[in-house]
Design a protein around this motif. Structure first.
Motif, PDB file in Angstrom:
ATOM      1  N   GLN A 101      22.804 -11.179  12.457  1.00 26.38           N
ATOM      2  CA  GLN A 101      21.719 -10.338  11.947  1.00 26.38           C
ATOM      3  C   GLN A 101      22.183  -8.888  11.809  1.00 26.38           C
ATOM      4  N   TYR A 102      22.935  -8.414  12.791  1.00 31.96           N
ATOM      5  CA  TYR A 102      23.502  -7.066  12.676  1.00 31.96           C
ATOM      6  C   TYR A 102      24.390  -6.964  11.434  1.00 31.96           C
ATOM      7  N   GLY A 103      25.236  -7.982  11.233  1.00 37.11           N
ATOM      8  CA  GLY A 103      26.137  -7.945  10.081  1.00 37.11           C
ATOM      9  C   GLY A 103      25.389  -7.882   8.769  1.00 37.11           C
ATOM     10  N   LEU A 104      24.309  -8.659   8.644  1.00 33.50           N
ATOM     11  CA  LEU A 104      23.538  -8.648   7.406  1.00 33.50           C
ATOM     12  C   LEU A 104      22.797  -7.333   7.243  1.00 33.50           C
ATOM     13  N   TRP A 105      22.282  -6.780   8.345  1.00 36.59           N
ATOM     14  CA  TRP A 105      21.567  -5.501   8.265  1.00 36.59           C
ATOM     15  C   TRP A 105      22.498  -4.405   7.744  1.00 36.59           C
ATOM     16  N   ILE A 106      23.676  -4.311   8.305  1.00 39.25           N
ATOM     17  CA  ILE A 106      24.616  -3.266   7.881  1.00 39.25           C
ATOM     18  C   ILE A 106      25.070  -3.495   6.443  1.00 39.25           C
ATOM     19  N   ALA A 107      25.261  -4.759   6.064  1.00 37.33           N
ATOM     20  CA  ALA A 107      25.622  -5.055   4.677  1.00 37.33           C
ATOM     21  C   ALA A 107      24.495  -4.627   3.733  1.00 37.33           C
ATOM     22  N   SER A 108      23.252  -4.864   4.133  1.00 36.65           N
ATOM     23  CA  SER A 108      22.108  -4.451   3.316  1.00 36.65           C
ATOM     24  C   SER A 108      22.033  -2.933   3.219  1.00 36.65           C
ATOM     25  N   ALA A 109      22.279  -2.263   4.337  1.00 37.66           N
ATOM     26  CA  ALA A 109      22.268  -0.798   4.335  1.00 37.66           C
ATOM     27  C   ALA A 109      23.366  -0.252   3.423  1.00 37.66           C
ATOM     28  N   ILE A 152       0.809  -1.214   0.000  1.00 41.52           N
ATOM     29  CA  ILE A 152       0.000   0.000   0.000  1.00 41.52           C
ATOM     30  C   ILE A 152       0.844   1.266   0.000  1.00 41.52           C
ATOM     31  N   TYR A 153       1.873   1.285   0.847  1.00 46.73           N
ATOM     32  CA  TYR A 153       2.616   2.532   1.066  1.00 46.73           C
ATOM     33  C   TYR A 153       3.934   2.609   0.298  1.00 46.73           C
ATOM     34  N   LEU A 154       4.360   1.512  -0.333  1.00 50.99           N
ATOM     35  CA  LEU A 154       5.566   1.542  -1.165  1.00 50.99           C
ATOM     36  C   LEU A 154       5.186   1.179  -2.595  1.00 50.99           C
ATOM     37  N   ALA A 155       4.121   1.783  -3.073  1.00 54.01           N
ATOM     38  CA  ALA A 155       3.516   1.386  -4.342  1.00 54.01           C
ATOM     39  C   ALA A 155       4.193   1.980  -5.565  1.00 54.01           C
ATOM     40  N   ASN A 156       5.093   2.937  -5.389  1.00 50.79           N
ATOM     41  CA  ASN A 156       5.722   3.542  -6.559  1.00 50.79           C
ATOM     42  C   ASN A 156       7.166   3.896  -6.237  1.00 50.79           C
ATOM     43  N   ARG A 157       7.836   4.422  -7.238  1.00 46.30           N
ATOM     44  CA  ARG A 157       9.264   4.716  -7.118  1.00 46.30           C
ATOM     45  C   ARG A 157       9.555   5.678  -5.974  1.00 46.30           C
ATOM     46  N   ASN A 158       8.792   6.757  -5.853  1.00 45.61           N
ATOM     47  CA  ASN A 158       9.053   7.744  -4.805  1.00 45.61           C
ATOM     48  C   ASN A 158       8.869   7.153  -3.410  1.00 45.61           C
ATOM     49  N   ASP A 159       7.834   6.328  -3.249  1.00 42.68           N
ATOM     50  CA  ASP A 159       7.619   5.670  -1.964  1.00 42.68           C
ATOM     51  C   ASP A 159       8.791   4.754  -1.616  1.00 42.68           C
ATOM     52  N   GLN A 160       9.256   4.009  -2.593  1.00 40.59           N
ATOM     53  CA  GLN A 160      10.354   3.072  -2.365  1.00 40.59           C
ATOM     54  C   GLN A 160      11.652   3.802  -2.066  1.00 40.59           C
ATOM     55  N   LEU A 161      11.830   4.980  -2.663  1.00 41.43           N
ATOM     56  CA  LEU A 161      13.002   5.792  -2.349  1.00 41.43           C
ATOM     57  C   LEU A 161      12.978   6.243  -0.885  1.00 41.43           C
ATOM     58  N   ILE A 162      11.793   6.522  -0.356  1.00 39.62           N
ATOM     59  CA  ILE A 162      11.673   6.889   1.060  1.00 39.62           C
ATOM     60  C   ILE A 162      12.076   5.718   1.946  1.00 39.62           C
ATOM     61  N   PHE A 163      11.626   4.521   1.587  1.00 40.46           N
ATOM     62  CA  PHE A 163      12.014   3.323   2.323  1.00 40.46           C
ATOM     63  C   PHE A 163      13.538   3.164   2.339  1.00 40.46           C
ATOM     64  N   VAL A 164      14.154   3.294   1.173  1.00 41.57           N
ATOM     65  CA  VAL A 164      15.611   3.165   1.071  1.00 41.57           C
ATOM     66  C   VAL A 164      16.301   4.226   1.922  1.00 41.57           C
ATOM     67  N   ARG A 165      15.822   5.465   1.846  1.00 45.12           N
ATOM     68  CA  ARG A 165      16.443   6.549   2.611  1.00 45.12           C
ATOM     69  C   ARG A 165      16.344   6.306   4.116  1.00 45.12           C
ATOM     70  N   HIS A 166      15.197   5.852   4.587  1.00 50.17           N
ATOM     71  CA  HIS A 166      15.029   5.592   6.016  1.00 50.17           C
ATOM     72  C   HIS A 166      15.870   4.400   6.467  1.00 50.17           C
ATOM     73  N   PHE A 167      15.946   3.372   5.642  1.00 48.68           N
ATOM     74  CA  PHE A 167      16.775   2.207   5.977  1.00 48.68           C
ATOM     75  C   PHE A 167      18.227   2.634   6.142  1.00 48.68           C
ATOM     76  N   VAL A 168      18.712   3.417   5.199  1.00 54.11           N
ATOM     77  CA  VAL A 168      20.096   3.890   5.255  1.00 54.11           C
ATOM     78  C   VAL A 168      20.304   4.836   6.433  1.00 54.11           C
ATOM     79  N   GLY A 169      19.390   5.789   6.634  1.00 47.63           N
ATOM     80  CA  GLY A 169      19.550   6.773   7.697  1.00 47.63           C
ATOM     81  C   GLY A 169      19.541   6.155   9.084  1.00 47.63           C
ATOM     82  N   LEU A 170      18.610   5.246   9.350  1.00 53.00           N
ATOM     83  CA  LEU A 170      18.552   4.597  10.658  1.00 53.00           C
ATOM     84  C   LEU A 170      19.781   3.727  10.892  1.00 53.00           C
ATOM     85  N   SER A 171      20.288   3.103   9.845  1.00 49.57           N
ATOM     86  CA  SER A 171      21.502   2.294   9.982  1.00 49.57           C
ATOM     87  C   SER A 171      22.690   3.173  10.331  1.00 49.57           C
TER      88      SER A 171
END
Length: 455
Positions: A214-222, A146-165
């Protein structure tokens, strides 16, 4: 009200307060990811054999991805908080949701424990397990749809994943230097505080994750997502800050010294940066899936006596010695743990035992998530869960995803989310956890083809 309940309530309050000033997409993704990153791991379950008192690590602790006696895990609370924020501040998106046949696997997976309980004595009860799976798997999936339905939404997800990491950096530096687990200082004991802490060089951080791996994989994903952002920011002439963030997360990933996560990161970068790798992946996808299924069948059957080969053959002893000399003896150990549980799994291999602690009499549990799932929910449950990811990945593999990853025009984040999902799935083969935001990513990319046609 106990301390854990107070922590969860405080998180819900902060989530609502912060979300009132954000766009719904930003609020939902940030609340969910922040809960996964910063909430405490579940407290140990009572009345279990004290393996720790016998000098062993508490391997009986279940991952948050599967239901057990504890319902309110960090994965469940993060999902419920994100859903609450969506209900309060993002109703327009919810009202616009339309069911798609791609949603059938996630619904079937969430309902399977309820159906399973009709002919097995389930523990926890079937309704309990179904409700838990809906919270931990179903909610992130549908929020992604519902909330990651388009490119702009998905970019927000990526930005938050990176920022929180990136916000983990002070925690990582503190734990690396002091060799003290911040989780124990803030929330209390961590069941896997010392498992794999000593690495090739120094001490591996843990932060608030379920396990050091799990931490190692999370940081690698980020790091993967940050490098993707930096690559496309460079095309827009604003790459300096993005490049700095990518390099910092890459250093953090290397410093985690999680060999498996780093191998997956390297493979992901190859797919992301070199279009021919994606074209090769498209051609090899179906044969690779068939080969994986065959190997899984052989592995579950026990027809290949890996433990005997490792101990009694020259080639096996050479491989074992090489792994130990390289510091990778844990890989053979994990396979050994899985092999010891196969006889118990075979007793209910089709429909599962329905018991979350089916391995208790063995005094050990499998180290990989697939065998844990099969022991509890059988091959039927495992197949339904696998179909959730396979649908999303097939959408990406069967389309021209190499253009989306590396092309200078589209720059669609859907393909890099698919790589994130693949990394999470492969890692789960030998670890009992799953990077749960990968389920949200799967929901986001599961109907890409249909959406394009409608456009």
């Amino acid at each position: 009200m106990n301390v854990m309940a107070m922590i969860y309530m405080a998180f819900l309050f902060l989530a609502i307060a912060a979300s009132s000033r954000m766009r719904p997409v930003q609020a939902v993704t940030l609340v969910y990811l922040a809960g996964i990153v910063f909430l405490p791991v579940s407290p140990p379950v009572d009345n279990l054999p004290s393996l720790e008192s016998a000098g062993a690590s508490p391997y009986w602790v279940m991952p948050a991805a599967l239901p057990a006696d504890i319902f309110f895990t960090k994965a469940a609370i993060a999902s419920l908080a994100a859903l609450l924020v969506a209900l309060l501040f993002g109703r327009s998106r919810l009202n616009g949701f339309r069911f798609h046949w791609a949603d059938l696997p996630i619904l079937a997976w969430c309902l399977w424990p309820l159906l399973q309980s009709l002919w097995v004595d389930a523990s926890p009860a079937g309704w309990h397990s179904s409700l838990y799976l809906f919270c931990v798997w179903g909610i992130p999936w549908f929020l992604g749809r519902i909330y990651l339905a388009n490119r702009n939404d998905q970019l927000i997800f990526v930005r938050h994943f990176v920022g929180l990491s990136l916000l983990l950096l002070p925690i990582i530096l503190f734990e690396t230097v002091s060799e003290v687990r911040l989780h124990e200082l803030v929330y209390g004991p961590h069941p896997f505080a010392d498992v794999g802490a000593q690495r090739y060089f120094g001490y591996r951080p843990l932060a608030f994750f379920e396990d050091g791996n799990q931490y190692g994989l999370w940081i690698a994903s980020a790091a993967l997502l940050a490098i993707w952002r930096a690559k496309h920011a460079a095309a827009a002439g604003r790459s300096r800050s993005q490049l700095a963030v990518a390099l910092l997360l890459l250093v953090m990933a290397i410093a985690s010294q999680s060999a498996g996560a780093l191998i997956l990161l390297f493979a992901g970068l190859m797919l992301m940066l070199f279009p021919p790798a994606f074209r090769l992946l498209r051609k090899a996808a179906v044969p690779a899936l068939v080969l994986f299924g065959a190997l899984m069948a052989v592995y579950l059957s026990g027809a290949l006596p890996l433990r005997t080969i490792a101990k009694e053959t020259t080639a096996g002893q050479i491989v074992w010695s090489t792994l130990r000399a390289s510091g990778r003896g844990s890989l053979a150990w994990r396979i050994g743990q899985d092999q010891k549980t196969l006889p118990a799994i075979k007793e209910h291999i089709v429909a599962g035992s329905g018991q979350w602690d089916w391995w208790r009499e063995l005094g050990k549990r499998p180290w990989g998530l697939p065998l844990l799932m099969i022991g509890q929910f059988g091959l039927i449950g495992f197949g339904l869960a696998a179909a959730i990811a396979l649908r999303a990945l097939w959408i990406q593999i069967s389309s021209r995803v190499e253009e989306e990853v590396s092309g200078s025009r589209t720059r669609n984040p859907a393909a890099v989310l698919a790589i994130l999902l693949v990394m999470a799935l492969i890692d789960a083969m030998l670890n009992a956890f799953l990077i749960m935001p990968a389920i949200m990513a799967a929901g986001a990319i599961s109907v890409v083809r249909s959406r394009r046609r409608s456009e």
